[in-house]
Design a protein around this motif. Structure first.
Motif, mmCIF file in Angstrom:
data_model
loop_
_atom_site.group_PDB
_atom_site.id
_atom_site.type_symbol
_atom_site.label_atom_id
_atom_site.label_comp_id
_atom_site.label_asym_id
_atom_site.label_seq_id
_atom_site.Cartn_x
_atom_site.Cartn_y
_atom_site.Cartn_z
ATOM 1 N N ALA A 139 0.837 -1.194 0.000
ATOM 2 C CA ALA A 139 0.000 0.000 0.000
ATOM 3 C C ALA A 139 0.874 1.246 0.000
ATOM 4 N N ASN A 140 0.340 2.315 -0.559
ATOM 5 C CA ASN A 140 1.041 3.591 -0.479
ATOM 6 C C ASN A 140 1.280 3.952 0.988
ATOM 7 N N ARG A 141 2.413 4.533 1.246
ATOM 8 C CA ARG A 141 2.848 4.782 2.623
ATOM 9 C C ARG A 141 1.826 5.595 3.423
ATOM 10 N N HIS A 142 1.115 6.515 2.775
ATOM 11 C CA HIS A 142 0.231 7.416 3.525
ATOM 12 C C HIS A 142 -1.106 6.783 3.903
ATOM 13 N N LEU A 143 -1.410 5.609 3.376
ATOM 14 C CA LEU A 143 -2.728 5.028 3.606
ATOM 15 C C LEU A 143 -2.811 4.379 4.994
ATOM 16 N N PRO A 144 -3.839 4.723 5.763
ATOM 17 C CA PRO A 144 -3.935 4.258 7.161
ATOM 18 C C PRO A 144 -4.598 2.886 7.278
ATOM 19 N N TYR A 145 -3.858 1.839 6.919
ATOM 20 C CA TYR A 145 -4.418 0.498 6.940
ATOM 21 C C TYR A 145 -4.071 -0.269 8.215
ATOM 22 N N GLU A 146 -3.159 0.256 9.042
ATOM 23 C CA GLU A 146 -2.703 -0.499 10.204
ATOM 24 C C GLU A 146 -3.845 -0.875 11.140
ATOM 25 N N ALA A 147 -4.750 0.060 11.398
ATOM 26 C CA ALA A 147 -5.822 -0.193 12.361
ATOM 27 C C ALA A 147 -6.745 -1.314 11.887
ATOM 28 N N VAL A 148 -7.140 -1.275 10.615
ATOM 29 C CA VAL A 148 -8.047 -2.313 10.115
ATOM 30 C C VAL A 148 -7.323 -3.657 10.007
ATOM 31 N N LEU A 149 -6.033 -3.647 9.708
ATOM 32 C CA LEU A 149 -5.260 -4.892 9.694
ATOM 33 C C LEU A 149 -5.210 -5.510 11.091
ATOM 34 N N LYS A 150 -4.935 -4.689 12.104
ATOM 35 C CA LYS A 150 -4.819 -5.212 13.465
ATOM 36 C C LYS A 150 -6.164 -5.689 14.001
ATOM 37 N N ALA A 151 -7.254 -5.067 13.517
ATOM 38 C CA ALA A 151 -8.580 -5.494 13.959
ATOM 39 C C ALA A 151 -8.997 -6.817 13.319
ATOM 40 N N ALA A 152 -8.473 -7.087 12.116
ATOM 41 C CA ALA A 152 -8.923 -8.264 11.356
ATOM 42 C C ALA A 152 -7.984 -9.466 11.492
ATOM 43 N N PHE A 153 -6.737 -9.228 11.939
ATOM 44 C CA PHE A 153 -5.742 -10.298 11.969
ATOM 45 C C PHE A 153 -5.115 -10.438 13.350
ATOM 46 N N LYS A 154 -4.636 -11.644 13.634
ATOM 47 C CA LYS A 154 -4.004 -11.932 14.929
ATOM 48 C C LYS A 154 -2.630 -11.287 15.039
ATOM 49 N N ARG A 155 -1.904 -11.306 13.917
ATOM 50 C CA ARG A 155 -0.537 -10.764 13.911
ATOM 51 C C ARG A 155 -0.315 -9.952 12.654
ATOM 52 N N VAL A 156 0.285 -8.765 12.774
ATOM 53 C CA VAL A 156 0.577 -7.892 11.639
ATOM 54 C C VAL A 156 2.034 -7.465 11.727
ATOM 55 N N ALA A 157 2.779 -7.633 10.637
ATOM 56 C CA ALA A 157 4.192 -7.247 10.614
ATOM 57 C C ALA A 157 4.469 -6.388 9.391
ATOM 58 N N LEU A 158 5.165 -5.263 9.612
ATOM 59 C CA LEU A 158 5.639 -4.440 8.505
ATOM 60 C C LEU A 158 6.911 -5.076 7.980
ATOM 61 N N LYS A 159 6.875 -5.593 6.755
ATOM 62 C CA LYS A 159 8.003 -6.341 6.205
ATOM 63 C C LYS A 159 8.966 -5.489 5.392
ATOM 64 N N ALA A 160 8.481 -4.377 4.862
ATOM 65 C CA ALA A 160 9.351 -3.499 4.066
ATOM 66 C C ALA A 160 8.693 -2.130 3.938
ATOM 67 N N GLU A 161 9.523 -1.128 3.791
ATOM 68 C CA GLU A 161 9.052 0.238 3.529
ATOM 69 C C GLU A 161 10.064 0.904 2.605
ATOM 70 N N ALA A 162 9.646 1.143 1.364
ATOM 71 C CA ALA A 162 10.563 1.700 0.370
ATOM 72 C C ALA A 162 9.777 2.301 -0.782
ATOM 73 N N GLU A 163 10.378 3.268 -1.448
ATOM 74 C CA GLU A 163 9.837 3.841 -2.684
ATOM 75 C C GLU A 163 8.408 4.383 -2.513
ATOM 76 N N GLY A 164 8.069 4.819 -1.303
ATOM 77 C CA GLY A 164 6.743 5.363 -1.051
ATOM 78 C C GLY A 164 5.693 4.327 -0.724
ATOM 79 N N TYR A 165 6.104 3.088 -0.467
ATOM 80 C CA TYR A 165 5.161 1.999 -0.198
ATOM 81 C C TYR A 165 5.529 1.275 1.091
ATOM 82 N N LYS A 166 4.510 0.595 1.650
ATOM 83 C CA LYS A 166 4.689 -0.300 2.777
ATOM 84 C C LYS A 166 4.199 -1.690 2.391
ATOM 85 N N ILE A 167 4.910 -2.701 2.880
ATOM 86 C CA ILE A 167 4.493 -4.086 2.661
ATOM 87 C C ILE A 167 4.230 -4.728 4.008
ATOM 88 N N TYR A 168 3.054 -5.324 4.116
ATOM 89 C CA TYR A 168 2.644 -5.973 5.359
ATOM 90 C C TYR A 168 2.434 -7.469 5.136
#
Length: 311
Positions: free
Chosen positions: A278-307
């Motif tokens: 997802a684009n770095r500015h998009l606020p997906y962390e809250a909905v990810l944590k609400a829907a999943f048991k475990r959430v890990a940020l695996k990479a952040e580069a070039e304006g994007y985040k990978i979860y």
């Protein structure tokens, strides 16, 4: 209505979802749109079979001219054509583009839209050129079939490319939600441990390109809106991969990606994995944590985040 249906002369068509207050569409009009799963394909409509049409023009120049050319081809001579678009998304060019097809155009402006009306001329000009420019094509630079109008049609999306570089070897049954032309799916299917992959996209053109690009028998492609998808069509999944959209009609809509995340969680078995870019500015962390048991940020580069998220 199935795209293989044969329509009689005198039918009325509507392309896309034009605002009702700006253009009147009669009841029973044939719905054409690559973005409405199950709608008829304007490409499959017979020549000179429509008496009239209302067309919400796409924003891209090549796609817009292609769609208008298809409409003119489907209209009977003298058939009424209304084409409209927001001024800043191609509307300001409509009159000139219709005139180039030989149409005598009347133009109106309402609510930031340009609304052009005309009758289909006896012999429109430039139709075949516009059709040739907008048809599916094979792009040697990235080795895939694509078509103007689909997401990132003339380049590999950098977010998808970043996700492809970070994906592990996946296994079991999975889905690529918002698959586009199938770029991510090719990398996913490189793993011999993948048993089946369902590709899903709301754009019927992307679905057709993905079918051309993915020849693996472990893959199936589904034309559907992920947000309203019955997950029973996917089966219980071991993994989901996605680069969810965040624009609707040209405007940013963060609820699109949030809906994709919830649908992924619904489709996954306990312990299943979701990989998302997802684009770095998009606020997906809250909905990810609400829907999943475990959430890990695996990479952040070039304006994007990978979860990576685990059910």
């Amino acid at each position: 209505m199935d795209q293989d249906d044969v329509h009689e002369t005198g039918s009325f068509g509507v392309y896309g979802s034009p605002p009702a207050e700006l253009a009147a569409v009669p009841e029973g009009a044939i719905q054409f749109s690559p973005l409405v799963p199950g709608a008829s394909a304007l490409e499959a409509q017979g020549e000179a079979t429509l008496s009239g049409m209302v067309l919400l023009a796409p924003p891209g120049t090549i796609e817009r001219r292609y769609t208008v050319a298809l409409a003119l081809k489907a209209l009977a001579p003298g058939g009424a054509l209304t084409v409209l678009a927001p001024k800043d998304k191609g509307g300001s060019r409509l009159r000139k583009e219709l005139a180039a097809f030989g149409c005598s155009v009347s133009e109106d402006a309402r609510r930031h839209y340009r609304i052009c009306t005309c009758a289909r001329p006896e012999a429109p000009t430039g139709i075949e050129t516009a059709l040739d420019e907008g048809r599916p094509r094979f792009v040697q630079e990235f080795g895939l079939w694509t078509q103007p109008g689909v997401f990132s049609w003339n380049r590999i999306d950098p977010g998808s490319a970043l996700l492809a570089r970070h994906l592990p070897g996946l296994s079991g049954r999975g889905a690529d939600l918002g698959c586009g032309i199938g770029f991510l799916a090719i990398g996913i299917l490189a793993s011999s441990k993948v048993e089946h992959l369902t590709l899903v996209d709301v754009d019927g053109r992307a679905v057709e390109m993905a079918r051309r690009n993915i020849e693996d028998r472990r893959a199936s492609v589904l034309w559907a809106d992920v947000r309203s998808l019955d997950v029973a069509q996917l089966g219980r999944l071991d993994f989901v991969v996605m680069n969810p959209p965040f624009h609707d009609g040209g405007a940013e809509d963060q609820s699109l990606g949030q809906g994709f995340i919830r649908k992924a969680a619904e489709a996954l078995r306990p312990g299943g994995l979701c990989w998302l870019v997802a684009n770095r500015h998009l606020p997906y962390e809250a909905v990810l944590k609400a829907a999943f048991k475990r959430v890990a940020l695996k990479a952040e580069a070039e304006g994007y985040k990978i979860y990576e998220a685990q059910k």
